[in-house]
Motif scaffolding. Structure first.
Motif, PDB file in Angstrom:
ATOM      1  N   UNK A 273       0.833  -1.209   0.000  1.00 18.99           N
ATOM      2  CA  UNK A 273       0.000   0.000   0.000  1.00 18.99           C
ATOM      3  C   UNK A 273       0.860   1.250   0.000  1.00 18.99           C
ATOM      4  N   UNK A 274       1.928   1.252   0.781  1.00 18.19           N
ATOM      5  CA  UNK A 274       2.766   2.453   0.904  1.00 18.19           C
ATOM      6  C   UNK A 274       3.883   2.498  -0.141  1.00 18.19           C
TER       7      UNK A 274
ATOM      8  N   UNK B 183     -12.739  -4.020  -0.051  1.00 19.29           N
ATOM      9  CA  UNK B 183     -11.941  -2.817   0.182  1.00 19.29           C
ATOM     10  C   UNK B 183     -11.909  -1.906  -1.041  1.00 19.29           C
ATOM     11  N   UNK B 184     -12.239  -2.466  -2.219  1.00 16.62           N
ATOM     12  CA  UNK B 184     -12.163  -1.717  -3.478  1.00 16.62           C
ATOM     13  C   UNK B 184     -10.761  -1.211  -3.759  1.00 16.62           C
ATOM     14  N   UNK B 185      -9.778  -1.804  -3.128  1.00 19.71           N
ATOM     15  CA  UNK B 185      -8.379  -1.425  -3.321  1.00 19.71           C
ATOM     16  C   UNK B 185      -7.548  -2.705  -3.269  1.00 19.71           C
ATOM     17  N   UNK B 186      -6.868  -3.059  -4.360  1.00 20.92           N
ATOM     18  CA  UNK B 186      -6.091  -4.300  -4.338  1.00 20.92           C
ATOM     19  C   UNK B 186      -4.973  -4.307  -3.306  1.00 20.92           C
TER      20      UNK B 186
ATOM     21  N   UNK C  94       3.193   0.642 -10.165  1.00 21.00           N
ATOM     22  CA  UNK C  94       2.125  -0.331 -10.388  1.00 21.00           C
ATOM     23  C   UNK C  94       0.908   0.015  -9.550  1.00 21.00           C
ATOM     24  N   UNK C  95      -0.269  -0.101 -10.162  1.00 23.38           N
ATOM     25  CA  UNK C  95      -1.519   0.142  -9.457  1.00 23.38           C
ATOM     26  C   UNK C  95      -2.237  -1.150  -9.087  1.00 23.38           C
ATOM     27  N   UNK C  96      -1.594  -2.290  -9.369  1.00 24.67           N
ATOM     28  CA  UNK C  96      -2.184  -3.577  -9.044  1.00 24.67           C
ATOM     29  C   UNK C  96      -1.106  -4.637  -9.252  1.00 24.67           C
ATOM     30  N   UNK C  97      -1.400  -5.874  -8.872  1.00 28.02           N
ATOM     31  CA  UNK C  97      -0.492  -6.960  -9.200  1.00 28.02           C
ATOM     32  C   UNK C  97      -0.450  -7.103 -10.717  1.00 28.02           C
ATOM     33  N   UNK C  98       0.701  -7.437 -11.261  1.00 30.45           N
ATOM     34  CA  UNK C  98       0.812  -7.539 -12.708  1.00 30.45           C
ATOM     35  C   UNK C  98       2.177  -8.033 -13.120  1.00 30.45           C
TER      36      UNK C  98
ATOM     37  N   UNK D 134      -0.723  -7.073   0.498  1.00 29.62           N
ATOM     38  CA  UNK D 134      -1.729  -6.078   0.875  1.00 29.62           C
ATOM     39  C   UNK D 134      -1.723  -5.758   2.364  1.00 29.62           C
ATOM     40  N   UNK D 135      -2.225  -4.563   2.663  1.00 28.61           N
ATOM     41  CA  UNK D 135      -2.399  -4.163   4.058  1.00 28.61           C
ATOM     42  C   UNK D 135      -3.465  -5.054   4.696  1.00 28.61           C
ATOM     43  N   UNK D 136      -3.261  -5.415   5.938  1.00 25.44           N
ATOM     44  CA  UNK D 136      -4.220  -6.286   6.622  1.00 25.44           C
ATOM     45  C   UNK D 136      -5.485  -5.506   6.983  1.00 25.44           C
TER      46      UNK D 136
END
Length: 429
Positions: free
Chosen positions: A141-142, A314-317, A196-200, A229-231
């Protein structure tokens, strides 16, 4: 028909044989560079009598003049009359570029074929990548940026040697995400950042450019990038573990996630509530919303024994989508006696009892009913007989007894599925 017969007779009389039909001349199918060795040529020929020799002429497109030729070929493969051949040596040309190929073929019968522009020789430096790595291999996330590094190499067509390419532009790409660019150092190495905005995946590629004429495009293998991902956590508590059908249960809990600065609520967030019979059967759902602190309190009415599961997307990967569930909530289904009677037998030595039960909406195959007695119609009641109903839930029994008192029927579900039911009490003198 008479002419054909006379000719055949003449051949037989003179002892001469008819001339054999001439074989077709050879056919040049195509000629092209070998993909992984551009300084060599591969040629395809079809010939009824086999191939005696092949000569290739390399011609400049710009001047239309021959710049090289060879007749040094070895067979690579054969399929019937068609065979594939390759040059034993690499061409040595002064300039990189594309060249026209003219081919001459002579078969084993001495027939000769020439084909102009049978194909092309791609006399280029083939580019490739090695030592390509991505660090780190996961994003968070960070931290959503990685560094892609590697080395760009060139393979020369004249002798096949490989060496690093310095000062070449390298494109960097991530999917999904963005694009970047780097320039190779003296040793051919490069590195650069990617977001990156997602896994890829990420990869590097070199595109043909006018500053490096004669160097083909090339790309590296794609390297995967995962997400750590953040827990996040979800809590849910039911205020009751057992209810009668139609009664409500209060669910309370909170939905939170762990940001770089600490735990934060899923504030004013819609989430899902499922009622489940088991882990895979959840026929009921609702979608309430948390408050500003991620908390919620809702009233639900379970209609069958099961449990409630809450979950939020979460709508956030880069953030886990948490879920939680209650323990099992037992729902006691309705049961009742629609009739019950008790009377002294004709000989006065017993009591005849009968009755009928009702169940809705869930019905057992049969039910076990306690026949109970009390001298004064008050507790304690004594069970004197246990009878089983038939498929329509009717039951009857005759009990030896000369005592006066009160009689009733009682149903207690085993296992704990139905509500306890008690009939009306009947006095028998």
């Amino acid at each position: 028909m008479a002419i054909v017969t006379a000719t055949a007779a003449m051949v037989g009389a003179t002892g001469l044989s008819a001339p054999a039909a001439a074989a077709d001349p050879p056919v040049v199918n195509w000629a092209n560079s070998i993909d992984n060795d551009l300084g060599r040529l591969r040629v395809s020929v079809t010939s009824d009598s086999g191939v005696a020799s092949i000569r290739a002429h390399i011609v400049s497109y710009a001047t239309q003049q021959q710049v090289a030729n060879t007749d040094g070929f070895e067979i690579e493969s054969s399929d019937g009359d068609t065979s594939t051949w390759f040059t034993t040596d690499r061409f040595q040309l002064a300039q990189l570029g594309g060249y026209r190929v003219d081919i001459e073929v002579t078969d084993n019968d001495g027939q000769h074929t020439s084909r102009t522009d049978a194909g092309s020789l791609a006399y280029f430096v083939a580019t490739s990548f090695d030592r390509v790595v991505v660090k780190p291999a996961t994003v968070t996330y960070a931290r959503r940026e990685v560094t892609l590094s590697g080395r760009l190499l060139g393979r020369w067509p004249g002798d096949g040697h490989i060496e690093p390419l310095a000062g070449f532009p390298v494109n960097l790409s991530s999917y999904p995400g963005d694009f970047g660019a780097a320039t190779t150092r003296a040793d051919g190495t490069f590195s650069g950042p990617l977001h990156l905005d997602d896994a890829g995946s990420v990869y590097a590629y070199y595109s043909y450019d006018n500053d490096h004429i004669g160097y083909l495009s090339g790309n590296s293998a794609e390297l995967p990038v995962g997400i750590s991902p953040a827990s996040a956590r979800a809590t849910v508590t039911a205020n009751r573990a057992k209810v009668k059908a139609g009664e409500t249960v209060t669910l309370t809990g909170q939905l939170t996630w762990r940001s770089p600065d600490g735990w934060r609520p899923f504030a004013n967030k819609q989430f899902g509530v499922l009622f489940c019979y088991d882990e895979s059967t959840c026929p009921w759902s609702d979608y309430p919303t948390t408050d500003a602190e991620g908390r919620y309190q809702i009233e639900v009415a379970p209609y069958q024994t099961g449990f409630y599961r809450v979950s939020v997307s979460s709508d956030d990967p880069f953030i886990v989508s948490p879920s939680a569930q209650t323990g099992s909530i037992t729902v006691l289904q309705p049961a009742s006696f629609s009739s019950f009677s008790a009377a002294r037998t004709a000989d006065g030595t017993g009591v005849s009892v009968s009755g009928r039960m009702e169940f809705s909406p869930f019905s057992p195959q049969t039910a076990m009913v306690d026949i109970q007695y009390s001298p004064d119609g008050k507790a304690p009641w004594t069970t004197v007989r246990v009878v089983e109903t038939d498929w329509s839930y009717e039951f009857s029994a005759t009990i030896p007894s000369t005592q006066s008192g009160f009689w009733r029927a009682r149903f207690a579900s085993q296992p704990d599925f139905y509500q306890t039911a008690v009939s009306t009490k009947v006095e028998v003198i």
